[in-house]
Design a protein around this motif. Structure first.
Motif, mmCIF file in Angstrom:
data_model
loop_
_atom_site.group_PDB
_atom_site.id
_atom_site.type_symbol
_atom_site.label_atom_id
_atom_site.label_comp_id
_atom_site.label_asym_id
_atom_site.label_seq_id
_atom_site.Cartn_x
_atom_site.Cartn_y
_atom_site.Cartn_z
ATOM 1 N N ASP A 140 0.866 -1.177 0.000
ATOM 2 C CA ASP A 140 0.000 0.000 0.000
ATOM 3 C C ASP A 140 0.903 1.226 0.000
ATOM 4 O OD1 ASP A 140 -1.593 2.177 0.821
ATOM 5 O OD2 ASP A 140 -2.860 0.906 2.079
ATOM 6 N N ILE A 141 0.677 2.138 -0.904
ATOM 7 C CA ILE A 141 1.547 3.317 -1.031
ATOM 8 C C ILE A 141 1.548 4.164 0.250
ATOM 9 C CG2 ILE A 141 -0.209 4.802 -2.117
ATOM 10 C CD1 ILE A 141 3.473 4.624 -3.231
ATOM 11 N N THR A 142 0.485 4.076 1.044
ATOM 12 C CA THR A 142 0.430 4.887 2.275
ATOM 13 C C THR A 142 1.200 4.235 3.437
ATOM 14 O OG1 THR A 142 -1.611 3.892 3.106
ATOM 15 C CG2 THR A 142 -1.843 5.800 1.648
ATOM 16 N N GLN A 143 1.749 3.047 3.195
ATOM 17 C CA GLN A 143 2.436 2.313 4.280
ATOM 18 C C GLN A 143 3.938 2.204 4.024
ATOM 19 O OE1 GLN A 143 0.583 0.719 6.941
ATOM 20 N NE2 GLN A 143 -1.106 1.923 6.136
ATOM 21 N N GLN A 144 4.493 3.150 3.302
ATOM 22 C CA GLN A 144 5.921 3.078 2.941
ATOM 23 C C GLN A 144 6.723 4.011 3.857
ATOM 24 O OE1 GLN A 144 6.654 0.707 0.597
ATOM 25 N NE2 GLN A 144 4.443 0.365 0.721
ATOM 26 N N ALA A 145 6.774 3.631 5.141
ATOM 27 C CA ALA A 145 7.351 4.525 6.156
ATOM 28 C C ALA A 145 8.829 4.814 5.912
ATOM 29 C CB ALA A 145 7.158 3.920 7.535
ATOM 30 N N ALA A 196 -2.480 11.416 -8.984
ATOM 31 C CA ALA A 196 -3.435 12.482 -8.636
ATOM 32 C C ALA A 196 -4.473 12.722 -9.728
ATOM 33 C CB ALA A 196 -2.654 13.769 -8.384
ATOM 34 N N ASN A 197 -5.414 13.606 -9.405
ATOM 35 C CA ASN A 197 -6.303 14.189 -10.423
ATOM 36 C C ASN A 197 -5.847 15.632 -10.637
ATOM 37 O OD1 ASN A 197 -7.848 15.852 -8.331
ATOM 38 N ND2 ASN A 197 -8.224 13.764 -7.624
ATOM 39 N N GLY A 242 -10.773 8.456 -5.703
ATOM 40 C CA GLY A 242 -10.690 7.023 -5.451
ATOM 41 C C GLY A 242 -9.235 6.595 -5.433
ATOM 42 N N GLY A 243 -9.010 5.289 -5.448
ATOM 43 C CA GLY A 243 -7.683 4.704 -5.619
ATOM 44 C C GLY A 243 -6.614 5.299 -4.733
ATOM 45 N N VAL A 244 -5.441 5.505 -5.336
ATOM 46 C CA VAL A 244 -4.266 6.001 -4.610
ATOM 47 C C VAL A 244 -4.540 7.385 -4.008
ATOM 48 C CG1 VAL A 244 -1.918 6.863 -4.976
ATOM 49 C CG2 VAL A 244 -2.604 4.663 -5.950
ATOM 50 N N ALA A 245 -5.141 8.275 -4.786
ATOM 51 C CA ALA A 245 -5.356 9.651 -4.299
ATOM 52 C C ALA A 245 -6.246 9.656 -3.061
ATOM 53 C CB ALA A 245 -5.969 10.511 -5.407
ATOM 54 N N GLY A 246 -7.291 8.852 -3.076
ATOM 55 C CA GLY A 246 -8.177 8.769 -1.921
ATOM 56 C C GLY A 246 -7.429 8.249 -0.698
ATOM 57 N N ALA A 247 -6.642 7.187 -0.905
ATOM 58 C CA ALA A 247 -5.905 6.583 0.219
ATOM 59 C C ALA A 247 -4.886 7.577 0.785
ATOM 60 C CB ALA A 247 -5.210 5.304 -0.257
#
Ligand code: AR6
Length: 178
Positions: free
Chosen positions: A17-22, A31-32, A39-44
């Motif tokens: 998960d891209i948000t868990q790359q400490a 992005a948009n 949704g997807g990566v941007a939302g997370a």
């Protein structure tokens, strides 16, 4: 005269998960144009970073396909987020060049911050519909060709969402490294 050159950056492929790359100094957002949540990566990324991220992004928007801008990472465990707008497949042309521009621009922008590591998701391969094999080839070829220009980045990680995507990227990397 002998010149001592630092080691070149390494490419890593992982499922995650891209948000868990400490351990990554910078993560990249798929992005948009408005740099809003979605949704997807941007939302997370926006959920994990908290509402300050949208606030910081507002003056940077809108961006065009292929462009990259940088913001703080707020509640994320990273120092910065680089926001890239990938091409919508079949609409934003030339899609190959625009996707390559995302990776090159993000790497150069990251290197300017004098950091060591960056983690990318597979930009445009979700909601924007870019075929994964083709996207993997463009991503990895662009990363490879950008590496000699990088001064401080030593680790470039592709964070794939599942094992099937990892297999696609591993296959392309093997071809490209040969
Ligand atoms: N970590 C890593 N990869 C992920 C994650 C995650 N948390 N979530 C999804 N993926 P997408 P795009 C994978 O749709 O195609 C947004 O709504 C996913 O399986 O996030 O560039 C924006 O607001 C896919 O392979 O990005 C834009 O409007 C890849 O990440 C639009 O979607 C990219 O999927 C951008 O579309």
């Amino acid at each position: 005269m002998n010149e001592i050159k630092p080691p070149l950056a390494q490419i890593e492929l992982v499922v995650g998960d891209i948000t868990q790359q400490a351990d990554a100094d910078i993560i990249v957002n798929a992005a948009n144009a408005q740099l809003e949540s979605g949704g997807g990566v941007a939302g997370a990324i926006h959920r994990a970073a908290g509402p300050d991220l949208a606030e910081a992004c507002r003056p940077l928007a809108p961006i065009r396909p292929g462009k990259a801008v940088i913001s703080p990472a707020f509640r994320l465990p990273n120092s910065y987020v680089i926001h890239c707008l990938g091409p919508v497949y079949g609409r934003d042309e030339p899609s190959d060049t625009l996707l390559a521009n995302c990776y090159r621009n993000a790497l150069l922008l990251a290197d300017k911050q004098q950091v060591k590591s960056i983690a990318f998701p597979a930009i445009s391969t979700g909601i924007f519909g870019f075929p994964k094999e083709k996207a993997a080839e463009i991503a990895l070829r662009t990363i490879k060709s950008s590496i000699p220009s990088l001064q401080t980045i030593r680790t470039i990680r592709m964070v794939l969402f599942d094992q099937a995507d990892l297999t696609i990227f591993e296959g392309k990397l093997a071809q490209i490294i040969e």
